[in-house]
Write an enzyme that holds these catalytic residues in place. Structure first.
Site, PDB file in Angstrom:
ATOM      1  N   ARG A  82       0.776  -1.087  -0.049  1.00  7.47           N
ATOM      2  CA  ARG A  82      -0.013  -0.067  -0.043  1.00  7.47           C
ATOM      3  C   ARG A  82       0.648   1.253   0.020  1.00  7.47           C
ATOM      4  O   ARG A  82       0.488   2.168  -0.488  1.00  7.47           O
ATOM      5  CB  ARG A  82      -1.045   0.031   1.148  1.00  7.47           C
ATOM      6  CG  ARG A  82      -2.055  -0.982   1.206  1.00  7.47           C
ATOM      7  CD  ARG A  82      -2.473  -1.421   2.491  1.00  7.47           C
ATOM      8  NE  ARG A  82      -1.585  -1.876   3.480  1.00  7.47           N
ATOM      9  CZ  ARG A  82      -1.488  -1.682   4.914  1.00  7.47           C
ATOM     10  NH1 ARG A  82      -2.853  -1.536   5.255  1.00  7.47           N
ATOM     11  NH2 ARG A  82      -0.666  -2.131   5.435  1.00  7.47           N
ATOM     12  N   LYS A 142      -4.693 -18.778   2.533  1.00  2.54           N
ATOM     13  CA  LYS A 142      -5.859 -19.297   3.397  1.00  2.54           C
ATOM     14  C   LYS A 142      -6.176 -18.317   4.353  1.00  2.54           C
ATOM     15  O   LYS A 142      -5.364 -17.529   4.801  1.00  2.54           O
ATOM     16  CB  LYS A 142      -5.720 -20.707   3.860  1.00  2.54           C
ATOM     17  CG  LYS A 142      -4.306 -20.926   4.297  1.00  2.54           C
ATOM     18  CD  LYS A 142      -3.881 -20.218   5.719  1.00  2.54           C
ATOM     19  CE  LYS A 142      -4.575 -20.215   7.032  1.00  2.54           C
ATOM     20  NZ  LYS A 142      -3.967 -19.294   8.082  1.00  2.54           N
TER      21      LYS A 142
END
Ligand SMILES: NC(=O)C1=CN([C@@H]2O[C@H](COP(=O)(O)OP(=O)(O)OC[C@H]3O[C@@H](n4cnc5c(N)ncnc54)[C@H](OP(=O)(O)O)[C@@H]3O)[C@@H](O)[C@H]2O)C=CC1
Ligand SMILES: O=C1OC[C@@H](O)[C@H](O)[C@H]1O
Length: 262
Positions: A82, A142
């Site tokens: 980011r 996951k």
């Protein structure tokens, strides 16, 4: 681990492997640790699968970047964070040629074949979907998404786009688990009666502000460790679709992130 320490560990382990030549088990174990360190890069082929890492995360180092160094037809070609500086620092540290200052730039990078989504759980669905819509295959950490609705949406986009979208559960690719699955499938050891799964992860391994402890990022014990239990219950042949008869939510214990399912 930085390059210099990896080189020191590699030399140490190579010596140990040589010394263990009369003990094949120990030598094999050590070789696996050495492979994990990933410090023996191979020459890439002319047309490798070019993967972009979405999130300058811990997991991307040992789950993708180091192993990919030993695979000729896979290249970690870009990373995005980011914050552009964080992306650039991470790229430099891990020898990744391109750093993008936003996730959208990575997803739109036309040179990439696939995206590895390595963000907090709550962002998996959004970025897996964006990557698929941009025409990239996806390997998603996951748990696949934050809930079933998101999972169905992402899978439908993958199907529509005719792209692969896999959840990064590596345990099921392990030869030991494949052998157990095969034994169960063949009936050689009879019918499965009960499967109990327990995952224990020391809570002290993570800081208090870790993504795993933040509900707003879809953290929590069941999302982090518990998804292995739920997945395992569905993975082995003979396991029926789990039917939840009761569930109790509580605060994680102080010492351990514990998830159990039978
Ligand atoms: N398959 C496996 O064996 C493992 C899987 N995992 C899974 O990988 C994922 C990442 O875990 P891990 O690498 O340990 O976590 P990290 O905290 O190291 O990485 C998470 C990354 O997500 C990005 N991010 C985006 N939004 C936020 C936010 N609001 N707060 C914090 N980080 C944010 C950050 O990237 P940036 O700042 O660069 O944008 C950060 O680097 C999780 O889904 C976890 O379940 C984790 C460990 C093992
Ligand atoms: O998937 C995982 O495997 C390793 C653990 O450290 C971690 O909590 C979990 O995300």
């Amino acid at each position: 681990m930085d390059e210099e320490s990896a080189a020191v560990h590699t030399t140490y382990l190579t010596d140990l492997i040589a010394q263990s030549k009369h003990n094949k088990g120990a030598a094999g174990q050590l070789q696996r640790v050495l492979n994990f360190l990933g410090h023996n890069p191979v020459q890439k082929t002319d047309n490798p699968v070019r993967i972009g890492v979405l999130g300058a995360s811990q997991v991307a180092t040992y789950a993708l970047i180091w192993p990919a160094q030993r695979i000729a037809d896979v290249e970690v070609a870009a990373v995005a964070a980011r914050d552009p500086k964080r992306a650039a620092d991470y790229a430099k540290k891990h020898g990744i040629p391109v750093a993008h200052g936003s996730y959208q730039q990575l997803v739109d990078d036309p040179s990439l074949t696939a995206i590895y989504v390595a963000t907090p759980n709550g962002l998996h669905g959004e970025w897996a979907e964006a990557a698929l819509r941009a025409g990239k295959h996806v390997l998603c950490e996951k748990p696949f998404t934050a809930n079933a609705e998101e999972a169905r949406l992402v899978q439908s986009v993958a199907a529509k786009q005719r792209l692969l979208c896999r959840e990064a559960f590596h345990y099921k690719e392990h030869p030991a688990n494949k052998a157990v699955a095969q034994l169960l499938q063949s009936g050689a050891i009879g019918q499965l009666q009960q499967l109990a799964v327990q995952v224990l992860i020391p809570a002290w391994a993570f800081s208090k502000d870790d993504i795993r402890f933040q509900a707003r990022l879809a953290g929590g014990t069941m999302m982090d460790a518990g998804c292995y239990c739920a997945h395992t219950l569905r993975f082995f042949p003979g396991c029926s679709r789990p039917h939840v008869t009761s569930a109790t939510a509580g605060k994680a214990q102080q010492q351990l992130l514990v998830a159990r399912q039978c």
